[in-house]
Structure formats: C-alpha cells, structure tokens
Design a protein around this motif. Structure first.
Motif, PDB file in Angstrom:
ATOM      1  N   SER A 101      -4.873   6.266   6.475  1.00 10.93           N
ATOM      2  CA  SER A 101      -3.786   7.036   5.864  1.00 10.93           C
ATOM      3  C   SER A 101      -3.083   6.257   4.759  1.00 10.93           C
ATOM      4  O   SER A 101      -2.054   6.705   4.253  1.00 10.93           O
ATOM      5  CB  SER A 101      -2.758   7.426   6.936  1.00 10.93           C
TER       6      SER A 101
ATOM      7  N   GLN B  66       0.851  -1.184   0.000  1.00  7.56           N
ATOM      8  CA  GLN B  66       0.000   0.000   0.000  1.00  7.56           C
ATOM      9  C   GLN B  66       0.891   1.240   0.000  1.00  7.56           C
ATOM     10  O   GLN B  66       2.123   1.129   0.099  1.00  7.56           O
ATOM     11  CB  GLN B  66      -0.955  -0.013   1.188  1.00  7.56           C
TER      12      GLN B  66
ATOM     13  N   SER C  35      -1.038   7.991   1.891  1.00 11.64           N
ATOM     14  CA  SER C  35      -1.918   8.929   1.194  1.00 11.64           C
ATOM     15  C   SER C  35      -2.058  10.266   1.918  1.00 11.64           C
ATOM     16  O   SER C  35      -2.945  11.050   1.594  1.00 11.64           O
ATOM     17  CB  SER C  35      -3.303   8.297   0.989  1.00 11.64           C
TER      18      SER C  35
ATOM     19  N   THR D 154      -3.470   3.836   1.026  1.00  8.53           N
ATOM     20  CA  THR D 154      -4.278   3.533  -0.149  1.00  8.53           C
ATOM     21  C   THR D 154      -3.616   2.402  -0.922  1.00  8.53           C
ATOM     22  O   THR D 154      -2.390   2.262  -0.905  1.00  8.53           O
ATOM     23  CB  THR D 154      -4.459   4.760  -1.065  1.00  8.53           C
ATOM     24  N   LYS D 155      -4.431   1.612  -1.597  1.00  2.85           N
ATOM     25  CA  LYS D 155      -3.893   0.534  -2.426  1.00  2.85           C
ATOM     26  C   LYS D 155      -3.450   1.053  -3.784  1.00  2.85           C
ATOM     27  O   LYS D 155      -2.711   0.383  -4.493  1.00  2.85           O
ATOM     28  CB  LYS D 155      -4.933  -0.575  -2.591  1.00  2.85           C
ATOM     29  N   LYS D 156      -3.895   2.248  -4.142  1.00  2.00           N
ATOM     30  CA  LYS D 156      -3.542   2.825  -5.435  1.00  2.00           C
ATOM     31  C   LYS D 156      -2.143   3.423  -5.371  1.00  2.00           C
ATOM     32  O   LYS D 156      -1.823   4.200  -4.476  1.00  2.00           O
ATOM     33  CB  LYS D 156      -4.534   3.923  -5.829  1.00  2.00           C
TER      34      LYS D 156
END
Length: 154
Positions: A81, A27, A30, A83-85
């Motif tokens: 906090s 991950q 973010s 994100t996988k993106k």
C-alpha cells in the motif's frame, strides 16, 4: 592518542547506526484509505488511518509489513500500500473511490462509459458490488467460521 580513540569510537558508532539509517525511507500511501495497525497482522487493532498520498517514514520491515511513522503515530501497514513515488495533488477536489479504482486499472470514467456502450454490458451489478463494505470483525468471523487462515502467514 585520545583523538584516535575518539575517531575509532565515532566510526564504530556510525557503522552500528548505518543499518537503521538505511532502513528508514520516505514513502507515500498509494491506496484511498490505509489502516495503520498496532502490530504486523491484518487483524491487529487499528491505530489510525491515512489518506491517499500521505507521507510516511518507513522505519522497519517484517515480511509483507512496513512499520511506518506519520507525525507522532507509529504503526504497521501492508507494504504493497506504499510507493516511493511522491503523489502530487492536482489541486482540484479529491478523487472519488471509483475514480481511484478506475485509474488503478488504467481506465478513466470516459473509457469505462465507452466500453459499457459498445459492449452492451449491464454494469449495475458491478457498480453495486463496488459500493459494498465489510467490517474487519465480519471478515474475521467469516475466516474463523470457515477454518481459513488469517492471511498473516508467510
């Protein structure tokens, strides 16, 4: 016979490791600055900080917290906090805190400037508030003195 035992032992081991393998995932940070904690608690001591876009491996989860590994460091962060993106850098200079904040709200600096001009609203106080920073010890004192929960309760 030995081959069957070996195969059975291998399959049992594989099944036992599946949950651990499934739990870990890549991950990305973010938020502009993410404090990695020693334990899954807001007021736990800090291990390190990670920058926006840093890659981590999530190795475990506990409530709102994720245990992450980054390089040789392992610690806990708030799951919101992450994100996988994958966060790709534009190749230009790093974004300022204000630019990241505006982007998170769906604004660009131009949109905010146009809104200020068209509404006639004075944003000096808002800009001043955005620059304020409070230490963790000051936050903890505030919560303790006010007999407030520390925020880690589910």
């Amino acid at each position: 016979m030995k081959m069957k035992r070996f195969l059975v032992a291998f399959l049992v081991l594989l099944v036992a490791l599946l949950p651990a393998l499934a739990a870990s995932s890549i991950q990305y940070v973010s938020v502009q600055k993410l404090t990695v904690k020693k334990s899954p608690s807001f007021f736990s001591s800090s291990v390190t900080t990670l920058a926006y876009g840093s890659q981590v491996t999530v190795v475990a989860s506990k409530g709102k917290w994720s245990q992450v590994k980054s390089g040789n460091t392992t610690g806990w962060v708030n799951s919101a906090s992450l994100t996988k993106k994958k966060i790709a850098s534009s190749g230009s200079a790093n974004a300022s805190a204000k630019e990241i904040s505006l982007a998170g709200k769906g604004f660009s600096q131009e949109i905010e400037d146009e809104y200020k001009k068209s509404s006639g609203t004075d944003y000096a106080s808002v800009d001043k508030m955005e620059k304020l920073s409070v230490t963790e010890s000051a936050e903890k004192s505030f919560l303790t003195e006010g007999s407030l929960k520390m925020g880690d309760e589910e």
